[in-house]
Design an enzyme around this catalytic site. Structure first.
Site, mmCIF file in Angstrom:
data_model
loop_
_atom_site.group_PDB
_atom_site.id
_atom_site.type_symbol
_atom_site.label_atom_id
_atom_site.label_comp_id
_atom_site.label_asym_id
_atom_site.label_seq_id
_atom_site.Cartn_x
_atom_site.Cartn_y
_atom_site.Cartn_z
ATOM 1 C CG ASN A 65 -1.763 1.226 1.344
ATOM 2 O OD1 ASN A 65 -1.760 2.060 0.429
ATOM 3 N ND2 ASN A 65 -2.492 1.375 2.436
ATOM 4 C CE LYS A 99 -0.311 3.341 4.623
ATOM 5 N NZ LYS A 99 -0.291 3.441 6.060
ATOM 6 C CG HIS A 153 -6.182 2.054 5.057
ATOM 7 N ND1 HIS A 153 -5.720 2.978 5.967
ATOM 8 C CD2 HIS A 153 -5.175 1.164 4.872
ATOM 9 C CE1 HIS A 153 -4.466 2.655 6.301
ATOM 10 N NE2 HIS A 153 -4.119 1.567 5.652
ATOM 11 C CD GLU A 161 -3.108 5.658 6.592
ATOM 12 O OE1 GLU A 161 -3.089 5.627 5.358
ATOM 13 O OE2 GLU A 161 -2.162 5.220 7.295
ATOM 14 C CD GLU A 172 -3.658 -2.187 7.356
ATOM 15 O OE1 GLU A 172 -2.516 -2.385 6.965
ATOM 16 O OE2 GLU A 172 -4.314 -1.176 7.047
ATOM 17 N N GLY A 206 2.268 2.503 11.015
ATOM 18 C CA GLY A 206 3.311 3.519 10.930
ATOM 19 C C GLY A 206 4.007 3.857 12.241
ATOM 20 C CB SER A 226 4.578 -1.441 12.334
ATOM 21 O OG SER A 226 4.252 -0.104 12.574
HETATM 22 P P1 13P Z 1 2.754 0.674 7.719
HETATM 23 O O1 13P Z 1 3.287 -0.647 7.193
HETATM 24 O O2 13P Z 1 3.511 1.852 7.222
HETATM 25 O O3 13P Z 1 2.571 0.617 9.203
HETATM 26 O O4 13P Z 1 1.292 0.846 7.091
HETATM 27 C C1 13P Z 1 0.392 -0.186 7.199
HETATM 28 C C2 13P Z 1 -0.800 0.118 6.390
HETATM 29 O O5 13P Z 1 -1.555 1.042 6.688
HETATM 30 C C3 13P Z 1 -1.042 -0.694 5.195
HETATM 31 O O6 13P Z 1 -2.315 -0.504 4.695
#
Ligand code: 13P
Length: 241
Positions: free
Chosen positions: A6, A8, A94, A96, A163, A169, A202
């Site tokens: 991903n 982002k 997601h 976010e 997640e 992150g 992470s």
């Molecule tokens: P990170 O691997 O940067 O923690 O992000 C995970 C994520 O949100 C994947 O969709």
């Protein structure tokens, strides 16, 4: 196993040159049973799928509008438009996006529209730190699953990505016992349907040895580390040995 990158809000046309390493890796490991999927920003779906032609790497999007039809929705893109430019998957739910107001009901509509367009769905669920501390994790996950997948009977094209919000992150991951329990709880919600469950949050080259040992995890959804081809390949290699 699935390894989903991903990206982002990351990457431009130049960044695509870094994919050559991953293409080479996937070609030399053809016999291994794993599926790499890249979910770049929409601007890169088309050029990326061109690069991945003649490889078995697939491309997905990170979100879509819930309307199957065109409409007056400035700045939005629907699942059919994503499919048209080469996406085979779409990440939905997601955290976010949940954090900026996406509701379970909206996610449900998006999933239905994406199914109609013939996309496979990576459906994200996860609790916040506050919810975990209050021992509400299972309750939250149950509700996200029930509402997100409401009146969807056939889930064969839906992959579940667990997640934990607080793990994204931050470098923090759940202890093995707790993660095992949570994955098992998610699995139990589907009874015989047995969907593929991924872990995200992470995932990196240091914790992958631990994570790969957790039962019932069918792959990983990787953010930060997937932007670096060397790290991404390292994670895949460590998982499949
Ligand atoms: P990170 O691997 O940067 O923690 O992000 C995970 C994520 O949100 C994947 O969709």
């Amino acid at each position: 196993m699935y390894f989903i990158a991903n990206w982002k809000m990351f990457g431009d046309l130049r960044t695509l040159n870094t994919l050559d390493k991953v293409i080479k890796f996937s070609k030399t490991n053809k016999k291994n049973k794993f599926q790499i999927i890249y979910c770049p920003p929409n601007t890169l779906i088309r050029p990326m799928s061109r690069r991945f032609k003649k490889t078995n790497i697939e491309v997905g999007a990170q979100n879509c509008h819930d309307s199957y039809d065109y409409g007056a929705f400035t700045g939005q893109v629907n699942s059919r438009m994503l499919k048209n430019v080469g996406a085979k998957y779409v990440i939905l739910g997601h955290s976010e996006n949940r954090q900026i107001g996406e509701t379970d009901n909206l996610i449900n509509l998006k999933i239905k529209s994406a199914i109609k367009s013939g996309l496979k769905i990576i459906f994200c669920i996860g609790e916040t730190l506050k919810e975990r501390r209050a021992k509400k994790t299972n309750q939250i996950l149950k509700s996200q699953i029930e509402k997100g997948l409401k009146s969807i009977k056939n889930i064969s094209n839906i992959i579940i990505a667990y997640e934990p919000v607080w793990s994204i992150g931050t470098g923090e991951i759940l202890k093995e016992v707790a993660l095992t329990e949570t994955i098992l709880f998610i699995k139990s919600r589907f009874k015989k349907k047995n969907p593929k469950i991924l872990y995200g949050g992470s995932v990196n080259t240091n914790n992958i040895d631990k994570l790969k040992k957790i039962p019932n995890i069918y792959g990983f959804l990787i953010g930060g580390a997937s932007q670096n081809p060397k790290k991404f390949i390292d994670i895949i290699q460590k998982s499949i040995i």
